[in-house]
Design a protein around this motif. Sequence first.
Motif: not given
Length: 130
Positions: A113-128
């Motif tokens: 769960e932690v890895n998935d959350r961090d990965g999705s957060q990273f992808l959102r920051e990249l998209a922003n």
Amino acid sequence: RHVRNVLSEPDVNTEQRAKSSSTTSLEASSPRVKGDQSPPESKRSSRRPRKKIKVKREKTESEKRATAVRQSREAQYQELRALAEGAASVWGFESLFPATVWDDVSVYRDLYEVNDRDGSQFLRELANKE
């Protein structure tokens, strides 16, 4: 008047005053200097301390009730232990540490769960940023 230290060196003038007047120095009034005033050894050994008189007081009503309740609870506990002689103890290893139940959802959440959350957060920051 002058009082001289008993442990210091003797003074000639003080010794003469002590002979003439016994109340002027500590040496003259001290029982240790005059000699041992305690009774002889044979008399001392025959003396022994008096026995203390012990009076047993009667218990109050509340103390009697508390004792009765404690004894009845102890009897109930012993009876329960006698009846459950063959049963497993509450403090046994098996009851303290039950068999493991594997829950796939919990295992996945704990491990990934932690890895998935961090990965999705990273992808959102990249998209922003783009």
